[in-house]
Design an enzyme around this catalytic site. Structure first.
Site, short mmCIF file in Angstrom:
data_model
loop_
_atom_site.label_atom_id
_atom_site.label_comp_id
_atom_site.label_asym_id
_atom_site.label_seq_id
_atom_site.Cartn_x
_atom_site.Cartn_y
_atom_site.Cartn_z
N SER A 86 0.76 -7.30 0.46
CA SER A 86 -0.37 -6.81 -0.33
C SER A 86 -1.02 -7.94 -1.10
CB SER A 86 0.10 -5.75 -1.31
OG SER A 86 0.92 -4.81 -0.67
N1 SAH Z 1 5.52 -4.21 -0.27
C1 SAH Z 1 5.27 -5.12 0.84
C2 SAH Z 1 4.07 -4.75 1.67
C3 SAH Z 1 4.29 -3.49 2.38
S1 SAH Z 1 3.41 -3.27 3.90
C4 SAH Z 1 5.18 -6.55 0.35
O1 SAH Z 1 5.33 -6.80 -0.84
O2 SAH Z 1 5.00 -7.43 1.19
C5 SAH Z 1 4.06 -1.67 4.26
C6 SAH Z 1 5.48 -1.68 4.78
O3 SAH Z 1 5.88 -0.34 4.87
C7 SAH Z 1 5.61 -2.28 6.18
O4 SAH Z 1 6.52 -3.34 6.17
C8 SAH Z 1 6.12 -1.11 7.02
O5 SAH Z 1 7.07 -1.50 8.02
C9 SAH Z 1 6.76 -0.23 5.97
N2 SAH Z 1 6.88 1.18 6.34
C10 SAH Z 1 5.97 1.99 6.94
N3 SAH Z 1 6.48 3.22 7.09
C11 SAH Z 1 7.75 3.19 6.59
C12 SAH Z 1 8.80 4.15 6.48
N4 SAH Z 1 8.67 5.42 6.90
N5 SAH Z 1 9.96 3.77 5.91
C13 SAH Z 1 10.14 2.50 5.47
N6 SAH Z 1 9.19 1.55 5.56
C14 SAH Z 1 8.01 1.89 6.11
#
Ligand code: SAH
Length: 218
Positions: free
Chosen positions: A65
């Site tokens: 993000s």
């Molecule tokens: N917080 C992160 C950015 C998140 S991007 C940072 O600081 O870099 C969103 C993330 O959510 C992705 O890595 C994706 O794999 C994860 N995601 C999506 N659906 C999910 C689920 N059902 N359970 C766990 N993770 C999930």
């Protein structure tokens, strides 16, 4: 100071200035973001843009993000030093690392095993010993460790997932982007009371979707 140290001090100042100008004003959040270097969380081609206020691509087709959004979400979560926090969506691990400075304990889950492994390596290198990273479908929360004082979801759900609401303590707060995957999303703050939940709409955001099940690499 040599040139390199001067460059990095200048970069850090600009980074913090960008955060403040986008509304990140909480002193504890700013201190955490000053301390945790975003650089190691971005590998490869985009690494040199780590200090810009931009979302960037990471492995598994996901994104880290934008720093100001990380700051605004951390601030909206109102984390106190005694809190046990769950983050859904480890991604690069950067947001979890920021939370580790604000909370007592952080659990972070991602559906991609590779992201969890790589983030775990960075947490070890940085000596962030109060974070546990787990491969799991985070829409079901982390029942073994529940309930949580704070829950931060960093992927967009159509609605705040029921199991996450259920794993929030009374008085607890969850921040979650809500909306259809590519359409308009809103950042929502949910506060749990004795008799139900309060919902605050905070701002428009854009996140990758919360996807069911584990990633293919897991
Ligand atoms: N917080 C992160 C950015 C998140 S991007 C940072 O600081 O870099 C969103 C993330 O959510 C992705 O890595 C994706 O794999 C994860 N995601 C999506 N659906 C999910 C689920 N059902 N359970 C766990 N993770 C999930």
């Amino acid at each position: 100071m040599n040139d390199r140290a001067e460059d990095s001090a200048e970069r850090k100042m600009q980074f913090l200035f960008a955060l403040r100008s986008k509304g990140v004003t909480d002193a504890r959040v700013l201190t955490a973001m000053e301390k945790i270097d975003r650089g190691p969380f971005i590998r490869g081609y985009f690494a040199e843009r780590a200090y810009e206020d931009m979302p960037l691509p990471i492995a598994c087709g996901q994104t880290i993000s934008q720093p100001s959004v990380v700051g605004l979400m951390s601030q909206a979560l109102k984390v106190s030093p005694r809190d046990k926090v769950l983050e859904v969506g480890t991604g690069s691990g950067y947001q979890a690392a920021i939370l580790s400075q604000l909370a007592r304990r952080v659990y972070t889950v991602d559906r991609h095993k590779r992201l969890v492994r790589e983030a775990g390596e960075i947490f070890r290198d940085m000596d962030l010993t109060n974070i546990t990273a787990v491969t799991a479908d985070g829409s079901f929360g982390l029942p073994d460790q529940a309930p949580f004082d704070r829950i931060l979801v960093t992927a967009a759900a159509e609605d705040p997932p029921g199991p996450l609401l259920a794993q929030l303590k009374i008085g607890g707060i969850m921040v979650v982007p809500v909306g259809q995957s590519d359409a308009v999303q809103s950042l929502i703050r949910v506060t749990r009371h004795e008799r139900g939940f309060d919902y605050d709409e905070l701002r428009p955001v854009r996140f990758v979707p919360l996807v069911e099940g584990l990633g293919r690499d897991s």
